[in-house]
Design a protein around this motif. Structure first.
Motif, short mmCIF file in Angstrom:
data_model
loop_
_atom_site.label_atom_id
_atom_site.label_comp_id
_atom_site.label_asym_id
_atom_site.label_seq_id
_atom_site.Cartn_x
_atom_site.Cartn_y
_atom_site.Cartn_z
N MET A 1 9.51 -58.77 -41.65
CA MET A 1 10.60 -58.78 -40.49
C MET A 1 11.90 -58.30 -41.09
SD MET A 1 10.79 -61.21 -37.10
CE MET A 1 9.05 -60.98 -36.96
N GLN A 2 12.50 -57.19 -40.36
CA GLN A 2 13.55 -56.64 -41.01
C GLN A 2 14.60 -56.89 -39.84
OE1 GLN A 2 12.84 -52.45 -42.13
NE2 GLN A 2 11.16 -53.37 -43.59
N THR A 3 16.00 -56.47 -40.41
CA THR A 3 17.18 -56.49 -39.48
C THR A 3 16.92 -55.33 -38.72
OG1 THR A 3 18.62 -57.45 -41.11
CG2 THR A 3 19.68 -56.12 -39.47
N SER A 9 9.94 -63.69 -28.24
CA SER A 9 9.74 -64.77 -28.84
C SER A 9 8.39 -65.31 -28.14
CB SER A 9 10.85 -65.81 -28.00
OG SER A 9 10.48 -67.07 -28.37
N ARG A 10 7.65 -66.17 -29.13
CA ARG A 10 6.20 -66.38 -28.66
C ARG A 10 6.15 -68.01 -28.30
NH1 ARG A 10 2.35 -64.13 -32.73
NH2 ARG A 10 2.01 -66.19 -33.07
N ALA A 11 7.32 -68.79 -28.76
CA ALA A 11 7.35 -70.12 -28.48
C ALA A 11 8.82 -70.67 -28.13
CB ALA A 11 6.54 -70.83 -29.80
N LEU A 31 17.58 -64.78 -38.30
CA LEU A 31 18.64 -64.94 -37.16
C LEU A 31 18.31 -63.97 -36.04
CD1 LEU A 31 21.59 -65.76 -39.32
CD2 LEU A 31 20.16 -67.53 -37.94
N ILE A 32 18.38 -64.17 -34.70
CA ILE A 32 18.12 -63.34 -33.68
C ILE A 32 19.11 -63.44 -32.54
CG2 ILE A 32 15.49 -63.35 -34.00
CD1 ILE A 32 15.10 -65.26 -31.63
N LYS A 49 6.99 -67.18 -37.62
CA LYS A 49 5.69 -67.14 -36.95
C LYS A 49 5.66 -67.47 -35.51
CE LYS A 49 5.23 -72.23 -37.49
NZ LYS A 49 4.28 -73.21 -38.28
N HIS A 50 6.83 -67.63 -34.79
CA HIS A 50 7.10 -67.86 -33.63
C HIS A 50 7.72 -66.39 -32.84
CE1 HIS A 50 7.77 -72.33 -34.03
NE2 HIS A 50 6.46 -72.10 -34.42
N LEU A 51 7.75 -65.24 -33.54
CA LEU A 51 8.12 -64.12 -33.13
C LEU A 51 7.03 -62.97 -33.23
CD1 LEU A 51 11.59 -64.13 -34.83
CD2 LEU A 51 11.06 -64.69 -32.36
N ARG A 52 7.08 -62.01 -32.41
CA ARG A 52 6.24 -60.75 -32.54
C ARG A 52 6.82 -59.69 -32.53
NH1 ARG A 52 3.17 -57.91 -28.56
NH2 ARG A 52 3.98 -59.17 -26.94
#
Length: 84
Positions: A1-3, A9-11, A31-32, A49-52
């Motif tokens: 995952m890159q800037t 969000s999955r969770a 950081l999002i 792991k909580h992001l797609r």
């Protein structure tokens, strides 16, 4: 995952909301921000792991206005594609 990656969000309490990755903290965390509730000045620390990843933006230096505009554009493009 890159800037600059557009993620969903999955969770958590922010499930199914779109964000842009503002920076990578470690192999497990990023950081999002969404430019509105989660600003660049106050980003959310989230496990990868909580992001797609759903897309890539061309934001070099994230600002609240750029992030908000990017997410809005991504959603409108997605809706147009779904209507066809």
């Amino acid at each position: 995952m890159q800037t600059g990656d557009i993620v969903i969000s999955r969770a958590g309490h922010d499930t199914d909301k779109y964000f842009v990755v503002t920076s990578t903290v470690s192999e497990e965390f990023v950081l999002i921000a969404d430019g509105k509730l989660r600003t660049v000045e106050r980003p959310k620390l989230k496990r990868i792991k909580h992001l797609r990843t759903v897309g890539q933006s061309d934001i070099a230096r994230p600002t609240n206005a750029n992030i908000s505009k990017c997410i809005k554009q991504f959603n409108s493009d997605r809706r147009l594609y779904a209507e066809k």
